[in-house]
Motif scaffolding. Structure first.
Motif, mmCIF file in Angstrom:
data_model
loop_
_atom_site.group_PDB
_atom_site.id
_atom_site.type_symbol
_atom_site.label_atom_id
_atom_site.label_comp_id
_atom_site.label_asym_id
_atom_site.label_seq_id
_atom_site.Cartn_x
_atom_site.Cartn_y
_atom_site.Cartn_z
ATOM 1 N N UNK A 183 -19.387 -6.931 29.027
ATOM 2 C CA UNK A 183 -20.764 -7.558 29.250
ATOM 3 C C UNK A 183 -20.537 -9.133 28.635
ATOM 4 N N UNK A 184 -21.613 -9.702 28.805
ATOM 5 C CA UNK A 184 -21.520 -11.157 28.687
ATOM 6 C C UNK A 184 -21.561 -11.295 27.045
ATOM 7 N N UNK A 185 -22.227 -10.273 26.446
ATOM 8 C CA UNK A 185 -22.145 -10.426 24.832
ATOM 9 C C UNK A 185 -20.677 -10.307 24.338
ATOM 10 N N UNK A 186 -19.952 -9.302 24.998
ATOM 11 C CA UNK A 186 -18.714 -8.926 24.505
ATOM 12 C C UNK A 186 -17.899 -10.093 24.703
ATOM 13 N N UNK A 187 -18.073 -10.892 25.834
ATOM 14 C CA UNK A 187 -17.167 -12.084 26.333
ATOM 15 C C UNK A 187 -17.397 -13.155 25.377
ATOM 16 N N UNK A 188 -18.492 -13.418 25.058
ATOM 17 C CA UNK A 188 -18.872 -14.497 24.096
ATOM 18 C C UNK A 188 -18.257 -14.143 22.717
ATOM 19 N N UNK A 189 -18.341 -12.932 22.278
ATOM 20 C CA UNK A 189 -17.579 -12.512 20.920
ATOM 21 C C UNK A 189 -16.284 -12.804 20.920
ATOM 22 N N UNK A 190 -15.645 -12.523 22.235
ATOM 23 C CA UNK A 190 -14.166 -12.526 22.196
ATOM 24 C C UNK A 190 -13.882 -14.394 22.171
ATOM 25 N N UNK A 191 -14.635 -15.010 22.991
ATOM 26 C CA UNK A 191 -14.654 -16.473 23.275
ATOM 27 C C UNK A 191 -14.702 -17.152 21.689
ATOM 28 N N UNK A 192 -15.627 -16.596 20.881
ATOM 29 C CA UNK A 192 -15.816 -17.104 19.614
ATOM 30 C C UNK A 192 -14.674 -16.768 18.683
ATOM 31 N N UNK A 193 -14.339 -15.548 18.789
ATOM 32 C CA UNK A 193 -13.136 -15.083 17.993
ATOM 33 C C UNK A 193 -11.754 -16.051 18.440
ATOM 34 N N UNK A 194 -11.645 -16.028 19.732
ATOM 35 C CA UNK A 194 -10.609 -16.889 20.355
ATOM 36 C C UNK A 194 -10.728 -18.345 19.734
ATOM 37 N N UNK A 195 -11.685 -19.054 19.575
ATOM 38 C CA UNK A 195 -11.783 -20.379 19.140
ATOM 39 C C UNK A 195 -11.500 -20.462 17.723
ATOM 40 N N UNK A 196 -11.931 -19.393 17.095
ATOM 41 C CA UNK A 196 -11.769 -19.357 15.473
ATOM 42 C C UNK A 196 -10.096 -19.121 15.281
ATOM 43 N N UNK A 197 -9.395 -18.437 16.094
ATOM 44 C CA UNK A 197 -8.122 -18.148 16.011
ATOM 45 C C UNK A 197 -7.063 -19.416 16.347
ATOM 46 N N UNK A 198 -7.683 -19.999 17.296
ATOM 47 C CA UNK A 198 -6.910 -21.156 17.862
ATOM 48 C C UNK A 198 -7.098 -22.413 16.762
ATOM 49 N N UNK A 199 -8.362 -22.496 15.962
ATOM 50 C CA UNK A 199 -8.309 -23.351 15.166
ATOM 51 C C UNK A 199 -7.534 -23.035 13.801
ATOM 52 N N UNK A 200 -7.508 -21.862 13.368
ATOM 53 C CA UNK A 200 -6.599 -21.235 12.577
ATOM 54 C C UNK A 200 -4.941 -21.770 12.701
ATOM 55 N N UNK A 201 -4.690 -21.389 14.042
ATOM 56 C CA UNK A 201 -3.534 -21.596 14.407
ATOM 57 C C UNK A 201 -3.191 -23.053 14.427
ATOM 58 N N UNK A 202 -4.047 -24.139 14.682
ATOM 59 C CA UNK A 202 -3.735 -25.555 14.537
ATOM 60 C C UNK A 202 -3.698 -26.028 13.142
ATOM 61 N N UNK A 203 -4.569 -25.224 12.078
ATOM 62 C CA UNK A 203 -4.403 -25.383 10.738
ATOM 63 C C UNK A 203 -2.979 -25.062 10.149
ATOM 64 N N UNK A 204 -2.561 -23.854 10.480
ATOM 65 C CA UNK A 204 -1.164 -23.440 10.354
ATOM 66 C C UNK A 204 -0.223 -24.285 10.607
ATOM 67 N N UNK A 205 -0.259 -24.953 11.771
ATOM 68 C CA UNK A 205 0.864 -25.816 12.309
ATOM 69 C C UNK A 205 0.517 -27.360 11.525
ATOM 70 N N UNK A 206 -0.553 -27.546 11.144
ATOM 71 C CA UNK A 206 -0.558 -28.772 10.199
ATOM 72 C C UNK A 206 0.021 -28.558 8.648
ATOM 73 N N UNK A 207 -0.365 -27.320 8.431
ATOM 74 C CA UNK A 207 0.217 -26.876 7.113
ATOM 75 C C UNK A 207 1.597 -26.752 6.981
ATOM 76 N N UNK A 208 2.200 -26.101 8.230
ATOM 77 C CA UNK A 208 3.884 -26.123 8.213
ATOM 78 C C UNK A 208 4.474 -27.490 8.454
ATOM 79 N N UNK A 209 3.522 -28.381 9.175
ATOM 80 C CA UNK A 209 4.492 -29.820 9.456
ATOM 81 C C UNK A 209 4.261 -30.622 7.742
#
Length: 68
Positions: free
Chosen positions: A2-28
């Motif tokens: 459903x559209x709601x499921x897709x929106x939830x997945x996209x929100x989680x994806x955005x959160x995970x991508x941000x955390x991934x970028x933050x970890x990249x900065x912390x590692x650097x």
């Protein structure tokens, strides 16, 4: 999916991508330090790999299968 499921997945994806970028900065930043904590560096890299796997899984869920 459903559209709601897709929106939830996209929100989680955005959160995970941000955390991934933050970890990249912390590692650097840890690499730049004069005496990096190797255990912490290893743990951050492992977490980053787990995030990458989860991101790939969610992207696969969002992207429809193409049947050739």
């Amino acid at each position: 999916m459903t559209n709601e499921d897709e929106r939830e997945l996209e929100a989680e994806l955005a959160r995970l991508q941000q955390e991934h970028r933050d970890l990249d900065a912390a590692i650097d930043a840890l690499h730049q330090s004069p005496a990096p904590d190797l255990l912490r560096l290893q743990r951050l890299k492992k977490r980053k790999l787990l995030l990458r796997d989860r991101i790939a899984f969610i992207e696969d869920q969002i992207t429809p299968d193409i049947i050739a």
